[in-house]
Design an enzyme around this catalytic site. Structure first.
Site, PDB file in Angstrom:
ATOM      1  N   ARG A 169      56.817  18.602  39.714  1.00  0.00           N
ATOM      2  CA  ARG A 169      57.323  19.967  39.819  1.00  0.00           C
ATOM      3  C   ARG A 169      56.336  20.910  40.503  1.00  0.00           C
ATOM      4  O   ARG A 169      56.693  22.034  40.847  1.00  0.00           O
ATOM      5  CB  ARG A 169      57.689  20.498  38.429  1.00  0.00           C
ATOM      6  N   LYS A 200      23.404  31.907  53.709  1.00  0.00           N
ATOM      7  CA  LYS A 200      23.783  30.527  53.361  1.00  0.00           C
ATOM      8  C   LYS A 200      22.523  29.693  53.231  1.00  0.00           C
ATOM      9  O   LYS A 200      21.710  29.659  54.157  1.00  0.00           O
ATOM     10  CB  LYS A 200      24.710  29.956  54.438  1.00  0.00           C
TER      11      LYS A 200
END
Length: 461
Positions: A25, A343
């Site tokens: 589902r 980063k």
């Protein structure tokens, strides 16, 4: 019986996490238990609840997408053991797959579900405590709308049986005490009961719920521990996942506020499962905290920032409009301003990166100042390279640092410099073309361009 307080090691506790379902589902190629909730797979939430009890081990039962589910399980707990349910024949059949790994196990076993993320460690601890009075303990809840849940049929404080909705009579369907599926029992008792489960039912499945009736038939006792219905929420559809995300975020915001964190606009801040924020930290509006974020007391994250995989120390300020990516470490009193991206970068105490800057694979020394528009050119198309900037260095605006390269302690770079060689301590680096000025040339060029444009407009067609 071992102390069941969360966080205290339970050497005789074994967790069995059922994670084999496809989740049709969900309408997805991704196994249901890998759908994200709070920036972590559903599976991790169930495993986190069990891990809080410090068990002897965790067994994850895989099925659909087995390799990906196993990888996710080990990413959360490298010691997790994996068993595979090749055919999904029911929950009892799933638990039976763990039997070979528990054949000599002493102590308790708890069955959890990879798509039921909100069961609390405290609730599991209560189930373990209830084992002093019962051989089998089931987690139940009073349902506002019982629907198709399995019903817990009680005789006083004793659980007589669990009836699946498909098998229930009208009187049994009127019962509002429902089954969550979570079960606790002595490990060998659980395995013996599971081995006796049959599939003579409407669905032709081996139901784990049948172990209660089997236990009673063998003279064993069964009991129920209840919890709020919200803890037992299972995820079967995208709509349920969205509601679960809203519930998760609401809970995390409430916990942060209770713990002394200032959320300027709580409804706009998003947390991950493992987010940690210290007391007196301030989180501005529209901040997203992805996985692996630690923010120490007294730090401030200003509006519209996105953080993941980073550590922000006491007194640091970030943003607005900043992005901290994995591997970023900010020491105390660091300032990261607007439109800065970091980063895998370490900024030591008091360093400043004011605005419009990218620092990747970099180490910045204490009290260094990085000017606007600075970029570490860390990628050559094949590999990443590191940039090192020393203490109290001053990097001029629009400096391009072509890694691998270093700027020494107290050194400077001129604005617009492209640095391709190491800059020694205390030195000034300038690497830009000499400015040439042509008096009157701009006006003459504009006149020429306008004349060309006007001529083109007059041409036929």
């Amino acid at each position: 019986m071992p102390d069941a307080e969360p966080g205290v090691h339970q050497p005789d506790l074994h967790l069995i996490v059922l994670a084999a379902g496809q989740g049709t589902r969900m309408n997805s190629d991704l196994p249901k238990v890998l759908h994200p909730l709070g920036a972590a797979p559903l599976l991790h939430h169930a495993m986190a609840a069990g891990r809080a009890l410090a068990p002897a081990g965790t067994i994850v039962v895989t099925g659909h997408g087995a390799e990906a589910v196993a990888q996710a399980a080990r990413a959360f707990d490298p010691g997790a053991r994996i068993v595979h349910q090749a055919k999904q024949l029911g929950t009892a059949h799933a638990v039976a797959q763990a039997a070979p790994l528990l054949s000599r196990a002493a102590g308790e076993a708890v069955v959890l579900y990879g798509d039921t993320p909100f069961v609390r460690p405290e609730t599991l601890a209560l189930m373990l405590e209830a084992r002093a009075a019962h051989d089998v303990v089931v987690l139940g809840f009073e349902a506002a709308d019982p629907g198709r849940y399995g019903r817990l049929v009680m005789d006083g404080d004793t659980l007589e049986r669990i009836v699946e909705w498909k098998e229930a009579t009208e009187a049994e369907r009127a019962v509002t005490l429902c089954n969550s599926g979570v079960v606790c029992a002595e490990a060998q008792v659980l395995l013996n009961l599971v081995a006796g489960v049959g599939n003579d039912n409407a669905a032709g499945e081996y139901y784990l719920t049948d172990i209660v009736a089997l236990a009673r038939a063998r003279g064993l006792t069964a009991g129920v521990v209840t919890c709020p219905e919200s803890e037992t929420l299972g995820i079967n559809t995208r709509a349920e996942l969205a509601r679960a995300e809203a519930a998760f975020q609401s809970r995390m915001r409430a916990e942060a506020l209770e713990n002394g964190v200032t959320l300027v606009a709580p409804e706009t801040v998003f947390f991950a499962l493992d987010t940690w924020v210290g007391r007196d930290a301030v989180i501005g509006p529209n901040v997203v905290l992805g996985p692996g974020v630690t923010i120490e007391s007294g730090a401030e994250i200003r509006a519209f920032c996105h953080l993941e995989g980073c550590h922000v120390s006491r007194g640091a300020t970030v943003g607005p409009f900043a992005r901290l990516r994995p591997g970023t470490e900010l020491a105390e009193d660091v300032h990261v301003g607007n439109f800065v991206e970091l980063k895998n970068a370490t900024l030591d105490e008091g360093a400043k990166v004011g605005h419009l800057t990218y620092l990747g694979d970099a180490a910045v020394g204490p009290h260094a100042n990085i000017g606007a528009g600075t970029i570490t050119c860390n990628y050559d198309g094949v590999a990443k390279h590191r940039t090192t900037i020393g203490a109290r260095a001053f990097v001029g605006s629009a400096t391009m640092l072509v890694a691998p390269v270093s700027v020494g302690e107290g050194a400077m770079t001129g604005s617009g410099t492209v640095v391709t060689e190491d800059v020694p301590a205390g030195a000034l680096a300038l690497a830009r073309a000499r400015q040439v000025t042509k008096p009157g040339l701009a006006a003459r060029l504009l006149d020429r361009y306008r004349a060309r444009r006007d001529a083109a407009r007059k041409e036929p067609g």
